[in-house]
Design a protein around this motif. Sequence first.
Motif, short mmCIF file in Angstrom:
data_model
loop_
_atom_site.label_atom_id
_atom_site.label_comp_id
_atom_site.label_asym_id
_atom_site.label_seq_id
_atom_site.Cartn_x
_atom_site.Cartn_y
_atom_site.Cartn_z
N ALA A 19 0.83 -1.21 0.00
CA ALA A 19 0.00 0.00 0.00
C ALA A 19 0.87 1.26 0.00
N ILE A 20 2.07 1.15 0.58
CA ILE A 20 2.99 2.29 0.61
C ILE A 20 3.67 2.47 -0.74
N VAL A 21 4.09 1.37 -1.35
CA VAL A 21 4.72 1.42 -2.67
C VAL A 21 3.61 1.40 -3.72
N ALA A 22 2.98 2.53 -3.91
CA ALA A 22 1.81 2.62 -4.77
C ALA A 22 1.67 4.07 -5.28
N LEU A 181 -2.95 -0.76 -6.05
CA LEU A 181 -2.68 -0.15 -4.76
C LEU A 181 -2.45 -1.29 -3.76
N GLY A 182 -2.63 -1.04 -2.49
CA GLY A 182 -2.45 -2.11 -1.52
C GLY A 182 -3.71 -2.94 -1.38
N TYR A 183 -3.55 -4.08 -0.69
CA TYR A 183 -4.70 -4.92 -0.37
C TYR A 183 -5.40 -5.34 -1.66
N MET A 184 -6.72 -5.18 -1.76
CA MET A 184 -7.43 -5.51 -3.01
C MET A 184 -7.86 -4.23 -3.74
N ASP A 185 -7.17 -3.14 -3.48
CA ASP A 185 -7.54 -1.84 -4.02
C ASP A 185 -6.84 -1.56 -5.36
N PHE A 186 -7.60 -0.95 -6.26
CA PHE A 186 -7.10 -0.48 -7.54
C PHE A 186 -7.46 1.00 -7.69
N GLY A 187 -6.82 1.68 -8.59
CA GLY A 187 -7.16 3.05 -8.92
C GLY A 187 -6.99 3.25 -10.42
N ASP A 188 -7.44 4.39 -10.92
CA ASP A 188 -7.21 4.70 -12.32
C ASP A 188 -6.86 6.18 -12.45
N VAL A 189 -6.14 6.50 -13.51
CA VAL A 189 -5.76 7.88 -13.77
C VAL A 189 -6.82 8.52 -14.66
N SER A 190 -7.59 9.43 -14.09
CA SER A 190 -8.60 10.12 -14.88
C SER A 190 -8.35 11.63 -14.89
N GLU A 191 -7.34 12.07 -14.16
CA GLU A 191 -7.01 13.49 -14.08
C GLU A 191 -5.49 13.62 -14.09
N THR A 192 -4.98 14.55 -14.85
CA THR A 192 -3.53 14.74 -14.90
C THR A 192 -3.20 16.22 -14.79
N PHE A 193 -1.97 16.51 -14.44
CA PHE A 193 -1.48 17.88 -14.47
C PHE A 193 -0.03 17.84 -14.91
#
Length: 205
Positions: A19-22, A181-193
């Motif tokens: 979860a930290i290396v994410a 991400l950590g555990y069973m978590d995922f994310g997606d990139v929908s916003e950038t700068f």
Amino acid sequence: MFYDTDGNHHGLAHDPFKAIVAPRPIGWIGSKGRDGSINLSPYSFFNAVSDRPKIVMFSSSGRKDSLRNAEETGCFTTSFAGYDLAAQLNASSVAVPYGVDEFALAGLTAVPGQLVDAPYVGEALAALECRVTEIHQLKTLTSDKAEAYAVFGQVVGIHIQEKAIRDGRFAADLNRPLARLGYMDFGDVSETFELLRPQRPGSGR
């Protein structure tokens, strides 16, 4: 809090390391065995490690099918893992016996590589064809061999769907790459700068 990883006594419900290396990009690895069977598996220990030459790496915890196939044939592909294919990516992670076709299980099209004898996901917005350059069994601080194997591959071909390109760029906010991400978590990139690299004062660069 602080804990040493030898004892791993963190007192939490789950180990927080991943979860930290994410976030970690996902390598959706396509491969083909010497027997002609094909395999598709997602790996969250994955990244690009060089641009010149273009080299990517995925790490297998234990001797999994993708590692076996990469050893046998000397190649693999990695398909872009985007939000639109999250359900299929998850379906391809199922533990099945060697030789079972995860492309078929996930309802995906296995497209043969043009330069390597390994399939990629036809529905993916992009894919990389790779030839194996090195495979390493990782070592610990005591030089004991770990049950983890890093597979490095040089990218020899790149597929991109035209709809994934905007203003001359493969646009992250448009294509929404998935991240582990950590555990069973995922994310997606929908916003950038954008951040431009700072110039050294007086350098004129």
